[in-house]
Write a protein that holds these residues in place. Sequence first.
Motif, short mmCIF file in Angstrom:
data_model
loop_
_atom_site.label_atom_id
_atom_site.label_comp_id
_atom_site.label_asym_id
_atom_site.label_seq_id
_atom_site.Cartn_x
_atom_site.Cartn_y
_atom_site.Cartn_z
N TYR A 1 -34.12 6.88 -25.26
CA TYR A 1 -33.13 7.49 -24.15
C TYR A 1 -32.67 8.71 -24.40
O TYR A 1 -32.27 9.55 -23.30
CB TYR A 1 -32.21 6.45 -23.92
N GLY A 2 -32.14 9.09 -25.61
CA GLY A 2 -31.51 10.21 -25.84
C GLY A 2 -32.49 11.46 -26.17
O GLY A 2 -32.07 12.39 -26.24
N GLU A 3 -33.56 11.01 -26.56
CA GLU A 3 -34.65 11.87 -26.84
C GLU A 3 -34.35 12.87 -27.96
O GLU A 3 -34.39 14.12 -28.13
CB GLU A 3 -35.19 12.88 -25.70
N ASP A 4 -33.46 12.25 -29.06
CA ASP A 4 -33.15 13.02 -30.17
C ASP A 4 -33.99 12.68 -31.42
O ASP A 4 -33.90 11.55 -31.76
CB ASP A 4 -31.48 12.71 -30.61
N ILE B 1 -29.00 9.67 -37.36
CA ILE B 1 -27.67 9.27 -36.57
C ILE B 1 -27.27 7.74 -36.88
O ILE B 1 -26.24 7.31 -36.86
CB ILE B 1 -27.85 9.77 -35.21
N ALA B 2 -28.35 6.81 -36.40
CA ALA B 2 -27.80 5.53 -36.59
C ALA B 2 -27.37 5.07 -37.91
O ALA B 2 -26.63 4.12 -38.12
CB ALA B 2 -29.42 4.67 -36.37
N SER B 3 -27.93 5.67 -39.05
CA SER B 3 -27.53 5.48 -40.13
C SER B 3 -26.16 5.94 -40.56
O SER B 3 -25.41 5.21 -41.03
CB SER B 3 -28.36 6.05 -41.45
N LEU C 1 -14.42 10.27 -29.08
CA LEU C 1 -14.27 11.23 -30.24
C LEU C 1 -14.85 11.14 -31.56
O LEU C 1 -15.14 11.63 -32.34
CB LEU C 1 -12.93 12.19 -30.19
N GLN C 2 -14.29 9.74 -31.70
CA GLN C 2 -14.74 9.18 -33.13
C GLN C 2 -16.07 8.94 -33.25
O GLN C 2 -16.66 9.38 -34.47
CB GLN C 2 -14.00 7.54 -33.29
N LEU C 3 -16.73 8.58 -32.22
CA LEU C 3 -18.32 8.53 -32.23
C LEU C 3 -19.10 9.99 -32.34
O LEU C 3 -19.89 10.24 -33.01
CB LEU C 3 -18.71 7.77 -31.10
N ALA C 4 -18.22 10.79 -31.47
CA ALA C 4 -18.84 12.15 -31.40
C ALA C 4 -18.75 12.97 -32.73
O ALA C 4 -19.73 13.56 -33.18
CB ALA C 4 -18.07 12.95 -30.52
N SER C 5 -17.72 12.63 -33.32
CA SER C 5 -17.44 13.10 -34.90
C SER C 5 -18.60 12.73 -35.72
O SER C 5 -18.92 13.45 -36.70
CB SER C 5 -16.05 13.02 -35.57
N ILE C 6 -18.78 11.49 -35.84
CA ILE C 6 -19.71 10.87 -36.57
C ILE C 6 -21.22 11.45 -36.24
O ILE C 6 -21.84 11.71 -37.34
CB ILE C 6 -19.99 9.36 -36.38
N VAL C 7 -21.42 11.45 -35.16
CA VAL C 7 -22.84 12.26 -34.72
C VAL C 7 -22.92 13.53 -35.33
O VAL C 7 -23.91 13.99 -35.89
CB VAL C 7 -23.14 11.96 -33.28
N ARG C 8 -21.87 14.22 -34.99
CA ARG C 8 -21.81 15.59 -35.08
C ARG C 8 -22.23 15.81 -36.64
O ARG C 8 -22.91 16.88 -37.17
CB ARG C 8 -20.52 16.31 -34.81
N THR D 1 -26.97 11.59 -27.99
CA THR D 1 -26.70 10.11 -28.36
C THR D 1 -25.82 9.58 -27.38
O THR D 1 -26.08 8.31 -26.82
CB THR D 1 -25.77 10.13 -29.70
N PHE D 2 -24.70 10.44 -26.56
CA PHE D 2 -24.21 9.87 -25.71
C PHE D 2 -25.18 9.44 -24.40
O PHE D 2 -24.86 8.49 -23.76
CB PHE D 2 -22.85 10.69 -25.18
#
Length: 326
Positions: free
Chosen positions: A162-165, A171-173, A188-195, A214-215
């Motif tokens: 769905y995110g095509e990443d 990222i899942a790990s 922003l907590q999730l955004a930081s983890i992904v970044r 991811t979002f």
Amino acid sequence: MKQGNNDPASLHTTVLLHEVVEWLRPKPGGRYMDGTLGMGGHSLALLQAAGDKAELLGLDRDEEALTLARKRLVDFENRVHLYHTPFSGFEEALDDIGWDTVDGAVLDLGVSSMQLDVAERGFSFVHDGPLDMRMDPDSNASAEDLVNTLKHGDLARIIRVYGEDPLAGKIASAILKARDKERITRTLQLASIVRLAYPPKMRHTARNHPATRTFQGLRIAVNRETEELEYYLKTIIGRLKPGARVAIISFHSLEDRAVKHSFRDAAKGCKCPPHQLHCTCGGIPEMKVLTKKPLVASEAERNVNPRARSAKLRVAEKLGPNGETV
């Protein structure tokens, strides 16, 4: 939810407005359906262009959007029927108001500015808020639920499909490692983890924020957007009057491919296997594709509304019972 300005026109800029009206050709007495009513921009323009006695069915699963759209459409309130339902529920709504078919239909699959820009809705990786992402706050599991409960494989599939990443597994790990320490509850907590899951070089050269895909993937999963669209594409043809047109605006390749393939298959008619040399099914084309390539926003519109940059519009027309143009 707090909102500083409740003027629908200021909360959201309608994408490809003139193109939708031009291609749907609204007429006096026509019946039209907006499956993603939002702030009512497309609906208002269709009613204004159609003239006397035209009616409109508007659907949205966001109760606040319906409230704002109702105010915007107040001059046409006697000819507007609004329902709090996802667009996949359009047949029940049509039956409820006694319409067998419509003269035109539009879907705008984008997320409204009202949803993206209001932190409390949890769609944005720019503004901090609860990790929600539900179009209808009273339905489904939230993004927080998915991020904190899904297994690695399921979470990676959402981000990849769905995110095509391409970094979905990585990222899942990172998400699973972070949630072992504390529950992930904020955008922003999730955004930081992904970044931080992105390699430094990719992080610094990425065109968009690393969390964008991811979002997107989580939003699609939370709101079951793929299933909604698939069902709509299968059933809308049967509720279009011959000569009626359906216009669909998509914002990422997953949606655009689904619309493209559905229109193409309906225009082909034949359902025989691809390897079969001659048609034996006797299938008749149901639709005519009017946009061989998707229409995109003009440079002027993109300058005014940057979110229109990724918008793609495809339009198809319902053919007569023998596959003829009406």
